[in-house]
Design a protein around this motif. Structure first.
Motif, PDB file in Angstrom:
ATOM      1  N   ARG A 165       0.844  -1.282   0.054  1.00  0.00           N
ATOM      2  CA  ARG A 165       0.055   0.020   0.158  1.00  0.00           C
ATOM      3  C   ARG A 165       0.990   1.277   0.107  1.00  0.00           C
ATOM      4  N   THR A 166       2.161   1.043   0.160  1.00  0.00           N
ATOM      5  CA  THR A 166       3.038   2.232   0.208  1.00  0.00           C
ATOM      6  C   THR A 166       3.440   2.591  -1.132  1.00  0.00           C
ATOM      7  N   PRO A 167       3.176   4.011  -1.422  1.00  0.00           N
ATOM      8  CA  PRO A 167       3.599   4.281  -2.823  1.00  0.00           C
ATOM      9  C   PRO A 167       5.244   4.063  -3.160  1.00  0.00           C
ATOM     10  N   ASP A 168       5.556   3.742  -4.294  1.00  0.00           N
ATOM     11  CA  ASP A 168       6.903   3.541  -4.724  1.00  0.00           C
ATOM     12  C   ASP A 168       7.808   4.698  -4.306  1.00  0.00           C
ATOM     13  N   ALA A 169       7.173   5.832  -4.605  1.00  0.00           N
ATOM     14  CA  ALA A 169       8.006   7.033  -4.321  1.00  0.00           C
ATOM     15  C   ALA A 169       8.332   7.206  -2.729  1.00  0.00           C
ATOM     16  N   VAL A 170       7.423   6.854  -1.885  1.00  0.00           N
ATOM     17  CA  VAL A 170       7.736   6.767  -0.394  1.00  0.00           C
ATOM     18  C   VAL A 170       8.835   5.590  -0.211  1.00  0.00           C
ATOM     19  N   LEU A 171       8.603   4.398  -0.712  1.00  0.00           N
ATOM     20  CA  LEU A 171       9.603   3.293  -0.715  1.00  0.00           C
ATOM     21  C   LEU A 171      10.981   3.828  -0.793  1.00  0.00           C
ATOM     22  N   GLU A 172      11.036   4.480  -2.085  1.00  0.00           N
ATOM     23  CA  GLU A 172      12.336   4.933  -2.708  1.00  0.00           C
ATOM     24  C   GLU A 172      13.059   5.955  -1.770  1.00  0.00           C
ATOM     25  N   GLU A 173      12.115   6.800  -1.295  1.00  0.00           N
ATOM     26  CA  GLU A 173      12.575   7.901  -0.263  1.00  0.00           C
ATOM     27  C   GLU A 173      13.099   7.172   1.074  1.00  0.00           C
ATOM     28  N   SER A 174      12.421   6.380   1.433  1.00  0.00           N
ATOM     29  CA  SER A 174      12.705   5.671   2.706  1.00  0.00           C
ATOM     30  C   SER A 174      14.142   4.926   2.413  1.00  0.00           C
ATOM     31  N   ALA A 175      14.242   4.350   1.332  1.00  0.00           N
ATOM     32  CA  ALA A 175      15.441   3.739   1.277  1.00  0.00           C
ATOM     33  C   ALA A 175      16.838   4.775   1.171  1.00  0.00           C
ATOM     34  N   ARG A 176      16.500   5.753   0.473  1.00  0.00           N
ATOM     35  CA  ARG A 176      17.362   6.732   0.523  1.00  0.00           C
ATOM     36  C   ARG A 176      18.029   7.250   1.662  1.00  0.00           C
ATOM     37  N   VAL A 177      16.953   7.529   2.790  1.00  0.00           N
ATOM     38  CA  VAL A 177      16.880   8.222   4.009  1.00  0.00           C
ATOM     39  C   VAL A 177      17.733   7.119   4.890  1.00  0.00           C
ATOM     40  N   THR A 178      17.456   5.905   4.477  1.00  0.00           N
ATOM     41  CA  THR A 178      18.017   4.838   5.328  1.00  0.00           C
ATOM     42  C   THR A 178      19.574   4.698   5.118  1.00  0.00           C
ATOM     43  N   ALA A 179      19.812   4.839   3.699  1.00  0.00           N
ATOM     44  CA  ALA A 179      21.402   4.855   3.290  1.00  0.00           C
ATOM     45  C   ALA A 179      22.040   6.109   4.023  1.00  0.00           C
ATOM     46  N   GLN A 180      21.339   7.123   3.872  1.00  0.00           N
ATOM     47  CA  GLN A 180      21.827   8.508   4.697  1.00  0.00           C
ATOM     48  C   GLN A 180      22.158   8.199   5.978  1.00  0.00           C
ATOM     49  N   LEU A 181      21.040   7.615   6.795  1.00  0.00           N
ATOM     50  CA  LEU A 181      21.343   7.288   8.049  1.00  0.00           C
ATOM     51  C   LEU A 181      22.434   6.563   8.585  1.00  0.00           C
ATOM     52  N   ARG A 182      22.654   5.395   7.703  1.00  0.00           N
ATOM     53  CA  ARG A 182      23.626   4.379   7.851  1.00  0.00           C
ATOM     54  C   ARG A 182      25.061   5.154   7.776  1.00  0.00           C
ATOM     55  N   GLU A 183      25.003   5.934   6.669  1.00  0.00           N
ATOM     56  CA  GLU A 183      26.389   6.661   6.515  1.00  0.00           C
ATOM     57  C   GLU A 183      26.820   7.782   7.601  1.00  0.00           C
ATOM     58  N   ARG A 184      25.793   8.361   8.014  1.00  0.00           N
ATOM     59  CA  ARG A 184      25.759   9.167   9.046  1.00  0.00           C
ATOM     60  C   ARG A 184      26.098   8.274  10.278  1.00  0.00           C
ATOM     61  N   THR A 185      25.461   7.248  10.606  1.00  0.00           N
ATOM     62  CA  THR A 185      25.709   6.513  11.973  1.00  0.00           C
ATOM     63  C   THR A 185      27.202   6.217  11.900  1.00  0.00           C
ATOM     64  N   VAL A 186      27.686   5.608  10.494  1.00  0.00           N
ATOM     65  CA  VAL A 186      29.046   5.073  10.690  1.00  0.00           C
ATOM     66  C   VAL A 186      30.109   6.446  11.038  1.00  0.00           C
ATOM     67  N   ARG A 187      29.699   7.778  10.359  1.00  0.00           N
ATOM     68  CA  ARG A 187      30.599   8.622  10.594  1.00  0.00           C
ATOM     69  C   ARG A 187      30.584   8.989  12.013  1.00  0.00           C
ATOM     70  N   VAL A 188      29.334   9.085  12.689  1.00  0.00           N
ATOM     71  CA  VAL A 188      29.235   9.471  14.005  1.00  0.00           C
ATOM     72  C   VAL A 188      29.966   8.504  14.936  1.00  0.00           C
TER      73      VAL A 188
END
Length: 155
Positions: free
Chosen positions: A81-104
């Motif tokens: 039920r989640t639109p593809d745009a939301v899934l893509e944005e979620s994946a992008r944000v997740t990748a950013q969070l992982r990257e920032r988490t590694v840096r932190v």
């Protein structure tokens, strides 16, 4: 007709008495064992506890399997039920969070005092060890919020 093993007075012979006593002893021994088993509360309690544990483990396994199945269904429904745009944005944000988490994490490893680092490592291990329940809980929370949100719109 007289029994050959009895004498003329009708009383049993000593051999018959011995056999009768032996049979009585056997019966008495069996009866004592049965009574002892019934009176052994500790053993009965152990048996009942084992039976309850077995039933509880079976029910827990069944409930766990059912919960896993329901969680998978809910996750599939949310994803469907989640639109593809939301899934893509979620994946992008997740990748950013992982990257920032590694840096932190790298920054914290350099700057944080040893006791704080040790606590953080223990917390990270606990999260990794309990990843499935945390993900399941998160998925259920998201599903709950989506259902609540959709019901709010329908009113």
């Amino acid at each position: 007709m007289k029994d050959a093993s009895q004498d003329n007075t009708g009383t049993p012979t000593p051999e018959e008495l011995r056999e009768q006593v032996e049979r009585t002893r056997d019966k008495l021994g069996q009866t004592v064992e049965e009574l002892a088993a019934k009176a052994d509360l500790r053993e009965q309690t152990k048996d009942k506890v084992a039976a309850v544990k077995e039933r509880a483990a079976g029910k827990a396994g069944t409930a766990s399997g059912r919960m896993r199945h329901l969680t998978e269904q809910a996750a599939r429904r949310v994803k469907d039920r989640t639109p593809d745009a939301v899934l893509e944005e979620s994946a992008r944000v997740t990748a950013q969070l992982r990257e920032r988490t590694v840096r932190v994490g790298q920054y914290a490893a350099v700057k944080a005092p040893d006791p704080l680092r040790e606590r953080a490592e223990r917390a990270a291990k606990a999260v990794r060890a309990n990843r499935a329940p945390l993900l399941t809980g998160s998925a259920l929370l998201v599903a709950f919020l989506l259902v609540r949100r959709s019901r709010g719109r329908n009113r």
